[in-house]
Design a protein around this motif. Structure first.
Motif, mmCIF file in Angstrom:
data_model
loop_
_atom_site.group_PDB
_atom_site.id
_atom_site.type_symbol
_atom_site.label_atom_id
_atom_site.label_comp_id
_atom_site.label_asym_id
_atom_site.label_seq_id
_atom_site.Cartn_x
_atom_site.Cartn_y
_atom_site.Cartn_z
ATOM 1 N N THR A 1 7.168 17.325 7.526
ATOM 2 C CA THR A 1 6.074 16.618 6.769
ATOM 3 C C THR A 1 6.467 15.668 5.999
ATOM 4 O O THR A 1 7.505 15.654 5.286
ATOM 5 C CB THR A 1 5.395 17.750 5.968
ATOM 6 O OG1 THR A 1 4.877 18.840 6.781
ATOM 7 C CG2 THR A 1 4.230 17.354 5.119
ATOM 8 N N VAL A 2 6.029 14.531 6.040
ATOM 9 C CA VAL A 2 6.384 13.163 5.187
ATOM 10 C C VAL A 2 5.386 13.098 3.988
ATOM 11 O O VAL A 2 4.232 12.984 4.081
ATOM 12 C CB VAL A 2 6.314 12.059 6.013
ATOM 13 C CG1 VAL A 2 6.504 10.733 5.431
ATOM 14 C CG2 VAL A 2 7.528 12.032 7.267
ATOM 15 N N PHE A 3 5.819 12.904 2.867
ATOM 16 C CA PHE A 3 5.366 12.655 1.721
ATOM 17 C C PHE A 3 5.442 11.245 1.143
ATOM 18 O O PHE A 3 6.276 10.755 1.085
ATOM 19 C CB PHE A 3 5.610 13.492 0.561
ATOM 20 C CG PHE A 3 5.393 14.946 0.755
ATOM 21 C CD1 PHE A 3 4.404 15.687 0.461
ATOM 22 C CD2 PHE A 3 6.557 15.654 1.567
ATOM 23 C CE1 PHE A 3 4.184 16.983 0.762
ATOM 24 C CE2 PHE A 3 6.298 16.965 1.692
ATOM 25 C CZ PHE A 3 5.231 17.790 1.183
ATOM 26 N N SER A 4 4.411 10.584 0.902
ATOM 27 C CA SER A 4 4.301 9.083 0.651
ATOM 28 C C SER A 4 3.140 8.731 -0.298
ATOM 29 O O SER A 4 2.163 9.646 -0.308
ATOM 30 C CB SER A 4 4.175 8.262 1.761
ATOM 31 O OG SER A 4 4.576 7.142 1.384
ATOM 32 N N ARG A 5 3.296 7.991 -1.150
ATOM 33 C CA ARG A 5 2.080 7.681 -2.112
ATOM 34 C C ARG A 5 0.823 7.398 -1.403
ATOM 35 O O ARG A 5 -0.251 7.930 -1.600
ATOM 36 C CB ARG A 5 2.288 6.649 -3.245
ATOM 37 C CG ARG A 5 3.507 6.913 -4.231
ATOM 38 C CD ARG A 5 4.005 6.255 -5.485
ATOM 39 N NE ARG A 5 5.148 6.378 -5.988
ATOM 40 C CZ ARG A 5 5.392 7.299 -7.033
ATOM 41 N NH1 ARG A 5 4.515 7.519 -7.791
ATOM 42 N NH2 ARG A 5 6.670 7.331 -7.490
ATOM 43 N N SER A 6 0.995 6.327 -0.523
ATOM 44 C CA SER A 6 -0.307 5.802 0.118
ATOM 45 C C SER A 6 -0.226 6.245 1.709
ATOM 46 O O SER A 6 0.813 6.492 2.099
ATOM 47 C CB SER A 6 -0.514 4.510 -0.137
ATOM 48 O OG SER A 6 0.150 3.623 0.728
ATOM 49 N N SER A 7 -1.256 5.879 2.338
ATOM 50 C CA SER A 7 -1.554 6.246 3.995
ATOM 51 C C SER A 7 -0.679 5.005 4.735
ATOM 52 O O SER A 7 -0.933 5.069 5.917
ATOM 53 C CB SER A 7 -2.741 6.802 4.154
ATOM 54 O OG SER A 7 -3.626 5.837 3.643
ATOM 55 N N ARG A 8 -0.425 3.749 3.943
ATOM 56 C CA ARG A 8 -0.082 2.720 4.443
ATOM 57 C C ARG A 8 1.093 2.831 5.570
ATOM 58 O O ARG A 8 1.121 2.273 6.596
ATOM 59 C CB ARG A 8 0.426 1.891 3.524
ATOM 60 C CG ARG A 8 0.820 0.307 3.750
ATOM 61 C CD ARG A 8 1.079 -0.506 2.502
ATOM 62 N NE ARG A 8 1.646 -0.088 1.503
ATOM 63 C CZ ARG A 8 3.349 -0.230 1.787
ATOM 64 N NH1 ARG A 8 3.560 -1.523 2.603
ATOM 65 N NH2 ARG A 8 4.397 0.054 1.033
ATOM 66 N N LYS A 9 2.015 3.869 5.102
ATOM 67 C CA LYS A 9 3.174 3.967 6.259
ATOM 68 C C LYS A 9 2.862 5.095 7.240
ATOM 69 O O LYS A 9 3.788 5.620 7.710
ATOM 70 C CB LYS A 9 4.507 4.330 5.436
ATOM 71 C CG LYS A 9 4.592 3.184 4.531
ATOM 72 C CD LYS A 9 6.120 3.503 3.796
ATOM 73 C CE LYS A 9 6.426 2.162 2.949
ATOM 74 N NZ LYS A 9 7.367 2.791 1.782
ATOM 75 N N CYS A 10 1.604 5.638 7.500
ATOM 76 C CA CYS A 10 1.376 6.819 8.164
ATOM 77 C C CYS A 10 1.705 6.881 9.623
ATOM 78 O O CYS A 10 2.372 7.612 10.126
ATOM 79 C CB CYS A 10 0.172 7.313 7.907
ATOM 80 S SG CYS A 10 -0.313 8.684 9.024
ATOM 81 N N ALA A 11 1.536 5.614 10.261
ATOM 82 C CA ALA A 11 1.620 5.270 11.545
ATOM 83 C C ALA A 11 2.992 5.337 11.819
ATOM 84 O O ALA A 11 3.794 5.913 12.799
ATOM 85 C CB ALA A 11 1.073 3.913 11.984
ATOM 86 N N ASP A 12 3.927 4.523 11.067
ATOM 87 C CA ASP A 12 5.321 4.645 11.152
ATOM 88 C C ASP A 12 5.800 6.113 11.105
ATOM 89 O O ASP A 12 6.673 6.362 11.926
ATOM 90 C CB ASP A 12 5.952 3.884 9.985
ATOM 91 C CG ASP A 12 5.839 2.185 10.447
ATOM 92 O OD1 ASP A 12 5.514 1.814 11.558
ATOM 93 O OD2 ASP A 12 6.247 1.452 9.350
ATOM 94 N N ALA A 13 5.441 6.766 10.095
ATOM 95 C CA ALA A 13 5.925 8.119 9.968
ATOM 96 C C ALA A 13 5.856 8.829 11.138
ATOM 97 O O ALA A 13 6.732 9.509 11.410
ATOM 98 C CB ALA A 13 5.292 8.695 8.633
ATOM 99 N N ARG A 14 4.779 8.566 11.942
ATOM 100 C CA ARG A 14 4.414 9.451 12.948
ATOM 101 C C ARG A 14 5.326 9.095 13.995
ATOM 102 O O ARG A 14 5.842 9.786 14.825
ATOM 103 C CB ARG A 14 2.919 9.397 13.460
ATOM 104 C CG ARG A 14 1.938 9.904 12.311
ATOM 105 C CD ARG A 14 1.157 10.939 12.950
ATOM 106 N NE ARG A 14 0.241 11.408 11.923
ATOM 107 C CZ ARG A 14 0.213 12.913 11.654
ATOM 108 N NH1 ARG A 14 0.858 13.736 12.430
ATOM 109 N NH2 ARG A 14 -0.596 13.106 10.851
ATOM 110 N N LYS A 15 5.638 7.585 14.169
ATOM 111 C CA LYS A 15 6.600 7.205 15.186
ATOM 112 C C LYS A 15 7.908 7.676 15.009
ATOM 113 O O LYS A 15 8.616 7.986 15.953
ATOM 114 C CB LYS A 15 6.418 5.483 15.386
ATOM 115 C CG LYS A 15 6.443 5.024 16.447
ATOM 116 C CD LYS A 15 6.706 3.147 16.161
ATOM 117 C CE LYS A 15 5.317 2.493 16.228
ATOM 118 N NZ LYS A 15 5.307 1.185 16.060
#
Lengths: 375, 375
Positions: A220-234
């Motif tokens: 599970t990745v925690f980040s302030r905004s969803s901006r990096k969501c696609a990268d996290a999944r990759k």
């Protein structure tokens, strides 16, 4: 004078706010060449958050010393080995991380904890106590050469490019070590995979997500905004939580994570008390960033689930070797933006690192152009 | 009205500094008697640090509620059991600690972590949500009777007197639980016994030293002065360190302890950063006291040995049972000073507990004199 008597690097001369990222070429004397030393012609050095902290004296170290050449994610070619070196020969492609020396004799060194040896010397900003009784200040990898004890030099697998490997030498092993040390070995009945959280997607998070995934964890990745969501999944994340976009985010993960690796580099506006609620009973929170201010945390937060907060420093020799093996087996690669090294390039790289304007590491490259005529 | 409709206890009416220890007899309505409830005629209740914090509202709980009867180290005799109770019958000698209820259905309860159940109700100062839809404020053991869910009632072994057993129900299990959960299962080659530190010799430390010793650990006790050294040795300590009398004390234990249980009740003048250096790499520091102020700790302290800081709350049902078994097997006994219960006795006991003027727990006794004519 020139190599092997002197090295040359891009040094910070003044850590004040206006000049911390302004570097100039600077000639320095390396430590005396000893039997276990390996000289390396540097080809790539990626930029770690520690470079920024050190260039700006953010940790306010009483013994901070300038001019200082930072950089400790180094890849290059061996050009010379000491008489006692058996693992390396000139021409080998090798890497060096943030540790350059330890006593290798104490109980910590003998138990694969040389990273916690009280006599450890960091690759830059440390002091070598040499065999001849002299001392030498250590300078880092924004340089033409590095001289490092062979226990802290690592073969780079041919599957990885210089820039794909460089960040692993600090950011990589710094996230790998607390994972392999703290992922639970036994799971409650019915739980198939360890559950790991990674807080923050920067240079450390980019590596941590990949390791957690490669090690078989539900991540599970925690980040302030969803901006990096696609990268996290990759990178391998199974779940992504944008903490600033969902007030009730903690309810989704309460009492669920076995281990959280926190890569945040600042304690400001950081709601540690809420994060700790995401841990299972007895779960662990490990800080791998090194914020400049102390932590403040309520005793009650630890009472709610008997959780633990800790820290971790780099990784050991055996962990570094195991990490590179896993990287090859599972296709883990550091993501970098490349900048040719120069006074301007270093300035740009340091400032982008401070401002998190990279995906997710800056690698300084093209050292032959900045340091022509090397051996 | 009288038992079983109302109970009577010595209550704090005003937590302000001048009146927090002044108690008066107070009649209160217990929760409705349900199928799993056990009514207990109280014979002894020892005084826990939590009683002092709660009587003086030191934790500044937003929902603090007065009049309040404190006390959660209770020993007495069963006088009545609900229809679903199978383990107890009237006349049994039993004990109750700081937890009186949990949902017993959630994944925490199902995994022997009912102490971390979000629906837990503390023996005093909590709120019962009753089966009939009503709510009842919970009052503690400075009372004639207690009404407690049978999962949180424990048989007291005949080998222990009331006063020898009472402090085990909170102070005992609060130190026992983090020990059995965190003593390392594997030791480095050459290390014969786990190495455990106990910080502070008060009510909690008195129990913790004995458990650590009974569990086979090499035990080091930390106290400010050497005044309590002889007692620590009698309780089972192998080593004793007077931190205020030896500036360099940490050098004697650096990188040596696997686990430290800290019973300190205050964060004031407490040098946590130095203490953490006593831990082995990956070692754990567990707070079992609940100081009123937050902890402040430098991120660097965790980096030096990858140590962990955590907390722990009470202990589970299975741990309580195991603890009493060990007490019998190894001769562990709580040390108490006895004071007959009365308004004056409670005042004296609370103040001696606050000022650490006891060896090492105060037990309120002679309940028949204060509450004549009980069933």
């Amino acid at each position: 004078m020139a190599y092997p008597d002197t090295f040359e690097g891009f040094a910070v001369f003044d850590p004040s706010p206006a000049t911390w990222s302004t570097v100039k070429k600077f000639e320095f004397k390396p430590k005396p060449f000893e039997a276990h030393d390996v000289d390396i012609r540097i080809n790539t050095c990626s930029i770690c958050g520690s470079d920024v902290h050190s260039a700006s004296n953010g940790w306010r170290k009483p013994n901070a010393h300038y001019p200082l050449v930072v950089g400790h994610e180094i890849v290059g070619r061996v050009v010379r080995v000491g008489a006692a070196v058996t693992d390396f020969k000139p021409g080998d492609r090798v890497g060096v991380g943030a540790q350059a020396q330890a006593c290798l004799k104490c109980k910590l060194c003998k138990s694969h904890n040389e990273i916690y040896c009280p006599k450890l010397v960091h690759t830059f900003g440390g002091v070598y106590h040499n065999e001849d009784g002299s001392t030498t200040f250590s300078n880092g990898g924004y340089s033409n050469y590095a001289r490092i004890n062979d226990y802290f030099v690592f073969h780079i697998p041919p599957e990885l490019t210089d820039a794909e490997a460089a960040p692993m030498l600090c950011a990589g092993v710094t996230t790998f070590s607390p994972l392999v040390r703290n992922i639970p070995k036994e799971l409650p009945q019915g739980q198939l995979r360890p559950r790991v959280g990674i807080v923050g997607l920067g240079g450390l998070g980019m590596m941590g997500i990949q390791w957690a995934h490669a090690l078989g964890c539900e991540t599970t990745v925690f980040s302030r905004s969803s901006r990096k969501c696609a990268d996290a999944r990759k990178l391998g994340a199974d779940h992504f939580i944008a903490t600033a976009e969902d007030k009730d985010w903690v309810r989704k993960v309460e009492f669920s994570l076995d281990l959280i690796i926190c890569t945040a580099n600042s304690t400001q506006n950081f709601d540690l008390d809420t994060y700790l609620r995401a841990l299972v009973v007895g779960g662990k929170w490990v800080n791998v960033g090194l914020p400049e201010a102390p932590f403040s945390v309520s005793p009650r937060s630890f009472m709610a689930n008997a959780c633990f907060m800790g820290g971790s420093h780099l990784g050991s020799h055996v962990e570094m070797v195991r990490m590179f093996k896993l990287a090859v087996e599972k296709g883990v690669r550091a993501w970098t933006d490349k900048i040719p090294i120069s006074a301007q390039g270093v300035k740009e790289g340091l400032e982008r690192c401070r401002d998190h304007r990279c995906r997710y590491r800056v690698a300084l490259t093209d050292f032959d152009d900045a340091f022509p005529g090397r051996v």
